[in-house]
Design a protein around this motif. Sequence first.
Motif, PDB file in Angstrom:
ATOM      1  N   ASP A 388      -7.638 -46.552   9.787  1.00 29.17           N
ATOM      2  CA  ASP A 388      -7.218 -47.507  10.830  1.00 29.17           C
ATOM      3  C   ASP A 388      -5.737 -47.412  11.180  1.00 29.17           C
ATOM      4  N   GLN A 389      -4.979 -46.609  10.441  1.00 26.93           N
ATOM      5  CA  GLN A 389      -3.514 -46.670  10.567  1.00 26.93           C
ATOM      6  C   GLN A 389      -3.016 -46.298  11.957  1.00 26.93           C
ATOM      7  N   LYS A 390      -3.743 -45.409  12.646  1.00 20.60           N
ATOM      8  CA  LYS A 390      -3.306 -44.995  13.985  1.00 20.60           C
ATOM      9  C   LYS A 390      -3.484 -46.139  14.987  1.00 20.60           C
ATOM     10  N   THR A 391      -4.573 -46.865  14.852  1.00 17.68           N
ATOM     11  CA  THR A 391      -4.777 -48.029  15.724  1.00 17.68           C
ATOM     12  C   THR A 391      -3.722 -49.099  15.405  1.00 17.68           C
ATOM     13  N   ASN A 392      -3.468 -49.302  14.134  1.00 15.22           N
ATOM     14  CA  ASN A 392      -2.457 -50.286  13.746  1.00 15.22           C
ATOM     15  C   ASN A 392      -1.087 -49.912  14.323  1.00 15.22           C
ATOM     16  N   ALA A 393      -0.780 -48.602  14.298  1.00 13.57           N
ATOM     17  CA  ALA A 393       0.516 -48.143  14.839  1.00 13.57           C
ATOM     18  C   ALA A 393       0.606 -48.430  16.335  1.00 13.57           C
ATOM     19  N   LYS A 394      -0.511 -48.246  17.034  1.00 11.92           N
ATOM     20  CA  LYS A 394      -0.540 -48.544  18.480  1.00 11.92           C
ATOM     21  C   LYS A 394      -0.225 -50.025  18.716  1.00 11.92           C
ATOM     22  N   LEU A 395      -0.856 -50.891  17.899  1.00 14.19           N
ATOM     23  CA  LEU A 395      -0.618 -52.334  18.049  1.00 14.19           C
ATOM     24  C   LEU A 395       0.846 -52.668  17.739  1.00 14.19           C
ATOM     25  N   ILE A 396       1.367 -52.066  16.688  1.00 12.59           N
ATOM     26  CA  ILE A 396       2.757 -52.331  16.275  1.00 12.59           C
ATOM     27  C   ILE A 396       3.729 -51.924  17.381  1.00 12.59           C
ATOM     28  N   GLU A 397       3.504 -50.732  17.945  1.00 13.07           N
ATOM     29  CA  GLU A 397       4.468 -50.219  18.913  1.00 13.07           C
ATOM     30  C   GLU A 397       4.283 -50.824  20.311  1.00 13.07           C
ATOM     31  N   ASP A 398       3.027 -50.886  20.786  1.00 13.79           N
ATOM     32  CA  ASP A 398       2.816 -51.208  22.206  1.00 13.79           C
ATOM     33  C   ASP A 398       2.359 -52.630  22.483  1.00 13.79           C
ATOM     34  N   VAL A 399       1.799 -53.304  21.485  1.00 13.63           N
ATOM     35  CA  VAL A 399       1.306 -54.660  21.765  1.00 13.63           C
ATOM     36  C   VAL A 399       2.268 -55.703  21.202  1.00 13.63           C
ATOM     37  N   TRP A 400       2.542 -55.614  19.921  1.00 18.17           N
ATOM     38  CA  TRP A 400       3.451 -56.609  19.337  1.00 18.17           C
ATOM     39  C   TRP A 400       4.908 -56.181  19.507  1.00 18.17           C
ATOM     40  N   LYS A 401       5.125 -54.917  19.782  1.00 13.94           N
ATOM     41  CA  LYS A 401       6.469 -54.371  20.029  1.00 13.94           C
ATOM     42  C   LYS A 401       7.440 -54.708  18.888  1.00 13.94           C
ATOM     43  N   ILE A 402       6.984 -54.343  17.686  1.00 15.15           N
ATOM     44  CA  ILE A 402       7.805 -54.621  16.500  1.00 15.15           C
ATOM     45  C   ILE A 402       8.102 -53.333  15.715  1.00 15.15           C
ATOM     46  N   GLY A 403       7.911 -52.206  16.360  1.00 17.78           N
ATOM     47  CA  GLY A 403       8.213 -50.955  15.671  1.00 17.78           C
ATOM     48  C   GLY A 403       8.181 -49.772  16.617  1.00 17.78           C
ATOM     49  N   VAL A 404       8.643 -48.627  16.132  1.00 11.67           N
ATOM     50  CA  VAL A 404       8.528 -47.382  16.904  1.00 11.67           C
ATOM     51  C   VAL A 404       7.732 -46.374  16.082  1.00 11.67           C
ATOM     52  N   ARG A 405       6.980 -45.542  16.787  1.00 11.82           N
ATOM     53  CA  ARG A 405       6.055 -44.621  16.113  1.00 11.82           C
ATOM     54  C   ARG A 405       6.624 -43.218  16.102  1.00 11.82           C
ATOM     55  N   VAL A 406       6.453 -42.516  15.000  1.00 12.33           N
ATOM     56  CA  VAL A 406       7.133 -41.229  14.874  1.00 12.33           C
ATOM     57  C   VAL A 406       6.391 -40.014  15.420  1.00 12.33           C
ATOM     58  N   ASP A 407       5.082 -40.098  15.601  1.00 15.84           N
ATOM     59  CA  ASP A 407       4.371 -38.824  15.718  1.00 15.84           C
ATOM     60  C   ASP A 407       4.593 -38.067  17.027  1.00 15.84           C
ATOM     61  N   HIS A 408       5.498 -38.521  17.854  1.00 10.10           N
ATOM     62  CA  HIS A 408       5.850 -37.739  19.044  1.00 10.10           C
ATOM     63  C   HIS A 408       6.523 -36.433  18.642  1.00 10.10           C
ATOM     64  N   GLY A 409       7.089 -36.412  17.452  1.00  5.09           N
ATOM     65  CA  GLY A 409       7.902 -35.251  17.095  1.00  5.09           C
ATOM     66  C   GLY A 409       7.270 -34.340  16.066  1.00  5.09           C
ATOM     67  N   MET A 410       5.939 -34.222  16.110  1.00  4.30           N
ATOM     68  CA  MET A 410       5.260 -33.409  15.108  1.00  4.30           C
ATOM     69  C   MET A 410       5.333 -31.916  15.437  1.00  4.30           C
ATOM     70  N   ASN A 411       5.546 -31.078  14.451  1.00  2.03           N
ATOM     71  CA  ASN A 411       5.544 -29.641  14.730  1.00  2.03           C
ATOM     72  C   ASN A 411       4.123 -29.080  14.596  1.00  2.03           C
ATOM     73  N   GLU A 412       3.993 -27.733  14.754  1.00  2.62           N
ATOM     74  CA  GLU A 412       2.618 -27.184  14.774  1.00  2.62           C
ATOM     75  C   GLU A 412       1.911 -27.279  13.419  1.00  2.62           C
TER      76      GLU A 412
END
Length: 475
Positions: A388-412
Amino acid sequence: CYPIASTHSTMLHHRFLLMLYPAQGHINPAFQFAKRLVSLGAHVTISTTVFMHHRIKNKPTLASLSFLPFSDGYDDGFTLTEDTNYTHYKSEFKRRGSEFVTDLIVSNAEEGHPFTCLVYTPLLPWAAQVARGLHVPTAMLWTQPAMVLDIFYYYFHGYGDYIAEKTKEASCSIELPGLPLLLAPRDLPSFLLGSDSNLDPLLISMFEEQLDYLDTETNPVILVNTFEELEPEAFRAVDKFNMIPIGPLIPSAFLDGKDPSDTSFGGHIFLPSDGYMEWLDSKPDKTVVYVSFGSFCELSKKQLEEIARALLDSGVPFLWVIRENAKEGELSCREELEEKGKIAKWCSQPEVLSHPSLGCFVTHCGWNSSIESLVCGVPMVAFPQWTDQKTNAKLIEDVWKIGVRVDHGMNEEGVVEKEEIRRCLEVVMGNGEKGEELRMNVRKWKGLAKEAVTDGGSSQKYLNAFLDNVGQESI
Ligand code: UDX
């Protein structure tokens, strides 16, 4: 939705049996729920496997709370590792667990103190099945956000092909009934997409069995470790379910303060290290970054090295939980880490999160960690791994707006690099507009969480309504 009652009836006659899946993420909220029931006058028996029972270090000791473990056939240890024989495990767990629940319910009834309700954490549908067969009402205690259960429900009820088709494109938007939030593939529970973990087939089959069982009930009662204001749509999104938000389930000292002595769940499966609270005491307010990936996730050595470099390069004080059973081997910069920060093998997490020195939580977004951080008012760097952690991260970043998510910067190789981690740390810890916004939002949610559990609050009312109905036809 569940009717709201104004008061709860006397609890003295209530006897609850709590059947717990043997995982830290289930034990902690369930222990908190048990303590709450006992404080209201109920008797509670908690049962999990023998192995897990012996691993729990600091069980709560309360007069009306007892523990009765059952054997799943793996009393010397069973962990969900890649090489375990899952089919055998699953069938033994169910067979032995069902026999145990049957005997316990029958013997308690014969002795004149029958159970009035069985509450079980997810993945133990057989416990509910047995109880129902013996006319004992049941409720599931869902240990993830309500929204994740909705997603599972829709996946197994007509939306599986839609989700599979949509997720062929990384940039698609998935829309599900009753949920206003559009989801991208990276926001879905990992089990629905298939990851590289060999555990997925086992866990997805267990979730499917759980959902199949709920299908057999008319209006299954599902207690959720969330609160109404946090997920106003999600707990009403599936008509079939009677979802009751009763959270946050975290020790009272960090939430409503009604019981200042309640400072721990009482369910540690690892021994906390010494010295980290004194170390936190030595740091100025809101300066420390706390890093923890929960009780289960294993990060690759490469990933850990990137996190280590990001922490060291950013120059922030940090407390990092690296569990004793972590398989990463020695980190190349271990000495430097020990010099500049504090490494613990385990800690009492709510105590850490509520310490004034805390400025940021780098978290895997397990649901307990997420809600504990919110209740303690700590903004997050969301670093989801699976389930569930990916859904939780979405809620944290985009709904409750209480955090930023790191996985934009993943390498190959799927590793989030140090620059990206550092960028996120700077946003959360910095004095820029975004950092201020995160801190303001998390303060707001912290206040709403407290309101929900105080007298007259939403979770309090829902819990009372549930308790009023325990043992009656309507449950
Ligand atoms: C698992 C799943 O990973 C998670 O996604 C799901 O929502 C619940 O089950 P886990 O990985 O252990 O749980 O994460 P989490 O839900 O955050 O639970 C960890 C618990 O352990 C928290 O209650 C936290 O307070 C506690 N903890 C963690 C400690 O007490 N000390 C620590 O050092 C780390």
